[in-house]
Motif scaffolding. Sequence first.
Motif, short mmCIF file in Angstrom:
data_model
loop_
_atom_site.label_atom_id
_atom_site.label_comp_id
_atom_site.label_asym_id
_atom_site.label_seq_id
_atom_site.Cartn_x
_atom_site.Cartn_y
_atom_site.Cartn_z
N VAL A 146 36.11 37.90 45.73
CA VAL A 146 37.44 38.31 46.19
C VAL A 146 38.50 37.35 45.65
O VAL A 146 38.26 36.14 45.56
N VAL A 147 39.64 37.92 45.26
CA VAL A 147 40.83 37.12 44.96
C VAL A 147 41.92 37.53 45.92
O VAL A 147 42.20 38.73 46.09
N TYR A 148 42.52 36.55 46.60
CA TYR A 148 43.70 36.80 47.44
C TYR A 148 44.92 36.38 46.63
O TYR A 148 45.11 35.19 46.34
N ASP A 149 45.72 37.35 46.23
CA ASP A 149 46.82 37.10 45.29
C ASP A 149 48.15 37.54 45.88
O ASP A 149 48.44 38.73 45.96
N GLY A 150 48.96 36.55 46.29
CA GLY A 150 50.31 36.84 46.79
C GLY A 150 51.36 36.52 45.75
O GLY A 150 52.55 36.57 46.04
N VAL A 151 50.92 36.17 44.54
CA VAL A 151 51.88 35.81 43.48
C VAL A 151 52.32 37.07 42.73
O VAL A 151 53.50 37.28 42.45
N GLY A 152 51.38 37.95 42.40
CA GLY A 152 51.74 39.26 41.86
C GLY A 152 51.83 39.33 40.35
O GLY A 152 50.85 39.09 39.65
N LYS A 153 53.03 39.60 39.88
CA LYS A 153 53.25 39.96 38.47
C LYS A 153 52.58 39.00 37.47
O LYS A 153 51.90 39.44 36.54
N THR A 154 52.76 37.70 37.65
CA THR A 154 52.29 36.76 36.63
C THR A 154 50.78 36.47 36.73
O THR A 154 50.21 35.93 35.79
N THR A 155 50.15 36.80 37.82
CA THR A 155 48.74 36.43 37.99
C THR A 155 47.81 37.63 38.07
O THR A 155 46.59 37.48 37.90
N PHE A 156 48.34 38.82 38.33
CA PHE A 156 47.49 39.96 38.69
C PHE A 156 46.38 40.22 37.66
O PHE A 156 45.20 40.30 38.03
N MET A 157 46.73 40.37 36.39
CA MET A 157 45.72 40.74 35.40
C MET A 157 44.66 39.64 35.25
O MET A 157 43.47 39.92 35.15
N MET B 48 40.02 42.84 44.58
CA MET B 48 41.33 42.29 44.22
C MET B 48 42.27 42.61 45.37
O MET B 48 42.62 43.77 45.60
N VAL B 49 42.65 41.57 46.12
CA VAL B 49 43.53 41.78 47.28
C VAL B 49 44.92 41.27 46.91
O VAL B 49 45.20 40.08 46.96
N LEU B 50 45.77 42.20 46.50
CA LEU B 50 47.15 41.87 46.12
C LEU B 50 48.00 42.00 47.37
O LEU B 50 48.18 43.10 47.89
N PHE B 51 48.52 40.87 47.87
CA PHE B 51 49.25 40.96 49.14
C PHE B 51 50.69 40.49 49.05
O PHE B 51 51.37 40.37 50.08
#
Length: 324
Positions: free
Chosen positions: A211-222, A234-237
């Motif tokens: 699991v990845v907890y990603d609250g940064v979004g645009k620059t880190t998602f890919m 992929m947990v985009l929050f």
Amino acid sequence: MVHAIRIHEYGGPEALRWDEVEVGDPGPGQVRLRQTAVGLNYIDTYHRSGLYKLPQLPAVIGTEGAGVVEAVGPDVTTLKVGDRVAYAPLIGAYAESRLAPADRLVPLPSWIEDRQAAAMMLQGMTAQFLIRSTYAVQPGDTILVQAAAGGVGLILCQWAKHLGATVIGTVSSDEKAELARANGCDHPIVYTRENFVNRVKDITDGQGVPVVYDGVGKTTFMDSLDCLRPRGFMVLFGAASGPVPPLDLQLLAAKGSLYVTRPTLFTYVAKRDDMMTSAADLFEVVHAGGVNINVRQTFPLRDAAEAHRALESRGTTGSTVLLP
Ligand code: NDP
């Protein structure tokens, strides 16, 4: 009349105005709160900028606070004058005093201080649903937390560690790396000089994380997708660096049958019972010492613009509280 921070149009921190507003008496189902502490959250910047639209303007922004009940509506029986409560998420928090629906308020145990409460309701219940529900972290998991030294980040690191996970976290500086490490992050990665995908692969012997907890979004998602093992979550929050552009779902097959979710606290605590369960779980882990709430910055509420500038320029760590 009381003071409140309002926006009259969407914009930068300069759009935040210290206005006088009328609060009035509580109607049915409502109480009036004298607020003693207000939480600063990234979502406040989305409301201010217009990334998330508000129903109408001018509006008092802010979604989290703590305080004392100073008046109750005619039919309110669950709370009385003098009770200490906290809440999140509920728009209209940047104010000395406010009306609030009684059923969205959580009574505070005496051992939780007001500042601590205002710092932990939104970020803490977010961490709670992310690691207990969206993807339930298991002992032995190795997980990745983006922005590990931030408000949600520090709580996620500590709580995941408390659950028996190994935590990898990204941060922008050595100081933040030290802070993350002191809060349960086993492997802080300073992403400004290290490639975090390669480091995650090294740390996990090439396996990737579940699991990845990603609250940064645009620059880190890919890049976050590339840190996942097959069938990983992929947990985009959030969107601290901006919203993620539309995604070709076929990519998820190519990268190993991945799952992507974009959860929000609003959904997870929409029902009062769920909110109370989440808050109780959070209070329990804080009381047990598994999670320490790091109030690392305070600002006078009237200086909310300064607080927004600090948050958006990566100038804060842990949680920040605004004082009415
Ligand atoms: P943080 O304290 O984590 O602050 C944001 C951090 O993001 C910064 O300190 C910075 O850390 C990192 N970052 C990376 N890129 C940028 C950028 N371009 N601009 C600014 N910061 C950047 O904030 P919060 O704890 O309040 O919130 C974290 C995230 O969680 C936000 O995206 C927020 O919207 C989301 N959230 C979502 C909820 C939900 O229900 N889905 C509820 C609560 C929060 P570094 O310097 O290490 O890069």
